[in-house]
Write a protein that holds these residues in place. Structure first.
Motif, PDB file in Angstrom:
ATOM      1  N   GLU A 233       0.843  -1.205   0.000  1.00 21.20           N
ATOM      2  CA  GLU A 233       0.000   0.000   0.000  1.00 21.20           C
ATOM      3  C   GLU A 233       0.870   1.244   0.000  1.00 21.20           C
ATOM      4  O   GLU A 233       0.575   2.216  -0.685  1.00 21.20           O
ATOM      5  CB  GLU A 233      -0.907   0.018   1.236  1.00 21.20           C
ATOM      6  CG  GLU A 233      -2.042  -0.947   1.204  1.00 21.20           C
ATOM      7  CD  GLU A 233      -2.945  -0.801   2.428  1.00 21.20           C
ATOM      8  OE1 GLU A 233      -2.861   0.230   3.137  1.00 21.20           O
ATOM      9  OE2 GLU A 233      -3.745  -1.719   2.654  1.00 21.20           O
ATOM     10  N   GLY A 234       1.945   1.192   0.780  1.00 21.87           N
ATOM     11  CA  GLY A 234       2.855   2.324   0.873  1.00 21.87           C
ATOM     12  C   GLY A 234       3.475   2.684  -0.461  1.00 21.87           C
ATOM     13  O   GLY A 234       3.635   3.870  -0.779  1.00 21.87           O
ATOM     14  N   GLU A 235       3.837   1.673  -1.249  1.00 21.89           N
ATOM     15  CA  GLU A 235       4.426   1.946  -2.556  1.00 21.89           C
ATOM     16  C   GLU A 235       3.407   2.604  -3.486  1.00 21.89           C
ATOM     17  O   GLU A 235       3.731   3.550  -4.199  1.00 21.89           O
ATOM     18  CB  GLU A 235       4.963   0.663  -3.196  1.00 21.89           C
ATOM     19  CG  GLU A 235       5.674   0.913  -4.513  1.00 21.89           C
ATOM     20  CD  GLU A 235       6.297  -0.328  -5.121  1.00 21.89           C
ATOM     21  OE1 GLU A 235       6.842  -0.208  -6.237  1.00 21.89           O
ATOM     22  OE2 GLU A 235       6.246  -1.423  -4.515  1.00 21.89           O
ATOM     23  N   ILE A 236       2.185   2.114  -3.464  1.00 18.49           N
ATOM     24  CA  ILE A 236       1.143   2.712  -4.309  1.00 18.49           C
ATOM     25  C   ILE A 236       0.876   4.154  -3.879  1.00 18.49           C
ATOM     26  O   ILE A 236       0.820   5.062  -4.712  1.00 18.49           O
ATOM     27  CB  ILE A 236      -0.157   1.875  -4.259  1.00 18.49           C
ATOM     28  CG1 ILE A 236       0.084   0.493  -4.864  1.00 18.49           C
ATOM     29  CG2 ILE A 236      -1.292   2.593  -4.998  1.00 18.49           C
ATOM     30  CD1 ILE A 236      -1.045  -0.496  -4.649  1.00 18.49           C
ATOM     31  N   LEU A 237       0.728   4.378  -2.580  1.00 19.62           N
ATOM     32  CA  LEU A 237       0.479   5.729  -2.077  1.00 19.62           C
ATOM     33  C   LEU A 237       1.648   6.662  -2.386  1.00 19.62           C
ATOM     34  O   LEU A 237       1.446   7.830  -2.734  1.00 19.62           O
ATOM     35  CB  LEU A 237       0.187   5.702  -0.583  1.00 19.62           C
ATOM     36  CG  LEU A 237      -1.120   5.020  -0.185  1.00 19.62           C
ATOM     37  CD1 LEU A 237      -1.206   4.875   1.331  1.00 19.62           C
ATOM     38  CD2 LEU A 237      -2.316   5.768  -0.736  1.00 19.62           C
ATOM     39  N   SER A 238       2.849   6.137  -2.276  1.00 21.68           N
ATOM     40  CA  SER A 238       4.037   6.930  -2.598  1.00 21.68           C
ATOM     41  C   SER A 238       4.032   7.329  -4.070  1.00 21.68           C
ATOM     42  O   SER A 238       4.347   8.483  -4.414  1.00 21.68           O
ATOM     43  CB  SER A 238       5.296   6.120  -2.260  1.00 21.68           C
ATOM     44  OG  SER A 238       6.447   6.811  -2.671  1.00 21.68           O
ATOM     45  N   LYS A 239       3.681   6.397  -4.947  1.00 19.19           N
ATOM     46  CA  LYS A 239       3.604   6.696  -6.385  1.00 19.19           C
ATOM     47  C   LYS A 239       2.494   7.707  -6.662  1.00 19.19           C
ATOM     48  O   LYS A 239       2.658   8.591  -7.504  1.00 19.19           O
ATOM     49  CB  LYS A 239       3.373   5.416  -7.204  1.00 19.19           C
ATOM     50  CG  LYS A 239       4.610   4.580  -7.362  1.00 19.19           C
ATOM     51  CD  LYS A 239       5.663   5.328  -8.157  1.00 19.19           C
ATOM     52  CE  LYS A 239       6.925   4.541  -8.331  1.00 19.19           C
ATOM     53  NZ  LYS A 239       7.955   5.286  -9.052  1.00 19.19           N
ATOM     54  N   MET A 240       1.386   7.594  -5.954  1.00 15.46           N
ATOM     55  CA  MET A 240       0.302   8.559  -6.128  1.00 15.46           C
ATOM     56  C   MET A 240       0.793   9.964  -5.787  1.00 15.46           C
ATOM     57  O   MET A 240       0.534  10.915  -6.531  1.00 15.46           O
ATOM     58  CB  MET A 240      -0.912   8.184  -5.262  1.00 15.46           C
ATOM     59  CG  MET A 240      -1.668   6.984  -5.768  1.00 15.46           C
ATOM     60  SD  MET A 240      -3.021   6.490  -4.669  1.00 15.46           S
ATOM     61  CE  MET A 240      -4.295   7.615  -5.218  1.00 15.46           C
ATOM     62  N   ASP A 241       1.511  10.092  -4.679  1.00 12.77           N
ATOM     63  CA  ASP A 241       2.048  11.395  -4.275  1.00 12.77           C
ATOM     64  C   ASP A 241       3.088  11.908  -5.275  1.00 12.77           C
ATOM     65  O   ASP A 241       3.075  13.079  -5.646  1.00 12.77           O
ATOM     66  CB  ASP A 241       2.676  11.317  -2.882  1.00 12.77           C
ATOM     67  CG  ASP A 241       1.655  11.163  -1.773  1.00 12.77           C
ATOM     68  OD1 ASP A 241       0.458  11.447  -2.017  1.00 12.77           O
ATOM     69  OD2 ASP A 241       2.044  10.753  -0.661  1.00 12.77           O
ATOM     70  N   GLU A 242       3.981  11.018  -5.685  1.00  6.67           N
ATOM     71  CA  GLU A 242       5.027  11.396  -6.636  1.00  6.67           C
ATOM     72  C   GLU A 242       4.426  11.878  -7.952  1.00  6.67           C
ATOM     73  O   GLU A 242       4.806  12.934  -8.478  1.00  6.67           O
ATOM     74  CB  GLU A 242       5.944  10.191  -6.883  1.00  6.67           C
ATOM     75  CG  GLU A 242       7.016  10.422  -7.911  1.00  6.67           C
ATOM     76  CD  GLU A 242       7.807   9.151  -8.217  1.00  6.67           C
ATOM     77  OE1 GLU A 242       8.416   9.102  -9.299  1.00  6.67           O
ATOM     78  OE2 GLU A 242       7.805   8.201  -7.397  1.00  6.67           O
ATOM     79  N   PHE A 243       3.474  11.108  -8.485  1.00  5.03           N
ATOM     80  CA  PHE A 243       2.857  11.473  -9.758  1.00  5.03           C
ATOM     81  C   PHE A 243       1.993  12.721  -9.630  1.00  5.03           C
ATOM     82  O   PHE A 243       1.893  13.509 -10.569  1.00  5.03           O
ATOM     83  CB  PHE A 243       2.053  10.307 -10.334  1.00  5.03           C
ATOM     84  CG  PHE A 243       2.899   9.139 -10.781  1.00  5.03           C
ATOM     85  CD1 PHE A 243       4.121   9.334 -11.402  1.00  5.03           C
ATOM     86  CD2 PHE A 243       2.473   7.841 -10.570  1.00  5.03           C
ATOM     87  CE1 PHE A 243       4.897   8.269 -11.819  1.00  5.03           C
ATOM     88  CE2 PHE A 243       3.237   6.759 -10.985  1.00  5.03           C
ATOM     89  CZ  PHE A 243       4.455   6.965 -11.611  1.00  5.03           C
TER      90      PHE A 243
END
Length: 107
Positions: free
Chosen positions: A85-95
């Motif tokens: 979940e953390g990786e997906i949320l991190s990618k959401m923030d990055e993008f």
């Protein structure tokens, strides 16, 4: 018209512009997220583009980012991959940050 009226109209116009830019940035973020997930799942270029568009449409299911997160997380899990979940949320923030910068730059 008074100076106050002019200022009020200017603030309203800026608010409308900010809202429009944020809408475009979130749609762009969702497309980038969809393309990232499609790459993780090994989709072809055409399938990746269709998947990214489906992620953009998923955001209209309910307010907030939960619908997009659920779609991405569920599809990745359904493809047999393990992404936190953390990786997906991190990618959401990055993008999201990248998309906002791009929109502000007029791209």
């Amino acid at each position: 018209m008074t100076t106050f009226d002019d200022r009020e109209k200017a603030f309203e116009a800026k608010f409308a512009l900010d809202q429009e830019q944020e809408f475009k940035a979130i749609a762009r973020r969702n497309k980038m997220l969809g393309l990232w997930a499609a790459e993780k799942m090994g989709l072809s270029a055409d399938s990746a583009e269709q998947y990214a568009n489906a992620v953009v449409r998923a955001d209209f299911e309910q307010p907030g980012d939960d619908d997009v997160f659920r779609k991405i997380a569920g599809d990745i899990k359904g493809s047999g991959l393990s992404v936190s979940e953390g990786e997906i949320l991190s990618k959401m923030d990055e993008f999201a940050s990248m998309a906002r910068d791009s929109i502000r730059a007029g791209e």
